[in-house]
Enzyme design. Sequence first.
Site, short mmCIF file in Angstrom:
data_model
loop_
_atom_site.label_atom_id
_atom_site.label_comp_id
_atom_site.label_asym_id
_atom_site.label_seq_id
_atom_site.Cartn_x
_atom_site.Cartn_y
_atom_site.Cartn_z
N CYS A 78 -10.46 -4.80 0.15
CA CYS A 78 -11.59 -3.86 0.10
C CYS A 78 -12.40 -4.09 -1.18
CB CYS A 78 -11.09 -2.42 0.19
SG CYS A 78 -10.38 -1.80 -1.36
N CYS A 130 -10.66 -3.28 -4.52
CA CYS A 130 -9.65 -4.28 -4.90
C CYS A 130 -10.30 -5.57 -5.38
CB CYS A 130 -8.71 -4.55 -3.73
SG CYS A 130 -7.60 -3.17 -3.41
N GLU A 157 0.42 5.22 0.64
CA GLU A 157 -0.46 6.29 1.12
C GLU A 157 0.05 7.66 0.66
OE1 GLU A 157 -0.89 5.69 5.37
OE2 GLU A 157 -2.13 3.91 5.03
N CYS A 181 -4.20 0.69 -2.54
CA CYS A 181 -4.03 -0.54 -1.76
C CYS A 181 -2.96 -1.45 -2.34
CB CYS A 181 -5.34 -1.32 -1.71
SG CYS A 181 -6.68 -0.49 -0.87
N ASN A 231 0.84 -1.20 0.00
CA ASN A 231 0.00 0.00 0.00
C ASN A 231 0.87 1.25 0.00
OD1 ASN A 231 0.60 -0.88 2.68
ND2 ASN A 231 -1.01 0.41 3.53
N GLU A 233 -3.14 -4.65 -2.90
CA GLU A 233 -3.68 -5.60 -3.88
C GLU A 233 -3.70 -4.98 -5.27
OE1 GLU A 233 -4.91 -4.73 -0.97
OE2 GLU A 233 -6.13 -6.29 -0.05
N1 THU Z 1 -5.35 -1.21 2.46
C1 THU Z 1 -4.84 -2.10 1.57
O1 THU Z 1 -3.67 -2.00 1.16
N2 THU Z 1 -5.63 -3.11 1.13
C2 THU Z 1 -6.95 -3.26 1.48
O2 THU Z 1 -7.62 -4.14 0.97
C3 THU Z 1 -7.55 -2.36 2.45
C4 THU Z 1 -6.70 -1.28 2.97
C5 THU Z 1 -4.50 -0.12 2.93
C6 THU Z 1 -4.92 1.23 2.45
C7 THU Z 1 -4.37 2.12 3.54
O3 THU Z 1 -3.02 2.41 3.23
C8 THU Z 1 -4.39 1.26 4.78
O4 THU Z 1 -4.54 -0.07 4.33
C9 THU Z 1 -5.52 1.60 5.73
O5 THU Z 1 -6.73 1.65 5.09
#
Ligand code: THU
Length: 139
Positions: free
Chosen positions: A91, A94, A49, A58, A47, A60
């Site tokens: 999520c 994804c 940010e 994300c 991920n 994925e």
């Molecule tokens: N995140 C993912 O990388 N994958 C997911 O399926 C859900 C959330 C990350 C996004 C963000 O950087 C952190 O988790 C918190 O939401």
Amino acid sequence: MKGATVVPVRLLAAARKVRRHAHAPYSKFFVGAAVVDERGRVHVGCNVENASYGLTVCAERNAVAAAVAAGARSVKAIVVVTNAAPPASPCGACRQVLAEFGADALTVTLAAPTGKVLRTVRLADLLPERFVLAEGGAR
Ligand code: THU
């Protein structure tokens, strides 16, 4: 055991390793993902940010993007590593992106940073009615 899925060791190892590269200074929630394509090649994503929170991508989706950029046409399995308990599931966004490149049988394995496999589920069970573009596209 019928229906049991053996997670390729190198897929799990790749997801654990890439998780260490996650850029998550805001949520502090580090995610690593590894996908295997139709040729058995492994592609990874973490991920990423942003100070403008909504720009976060994300793990994925980044793994799928890396696969596509490397010439992959489909994804057979994904391993997602987080330290969440119960394990964090991909999520909705994804799931739809995975559905674009994976058949219903695509397996989603959720694992801990220790390498412990916590759950394996089929994408079709996570996203039973994925969006598909109608024949001929949108009108
Ligand atoms: N995140 C993912 O990388 N994958 C997911 O399926 C859900 C959330 C990350 C996004 C963000 O950087 C952190 O988790 C918190 O939401």
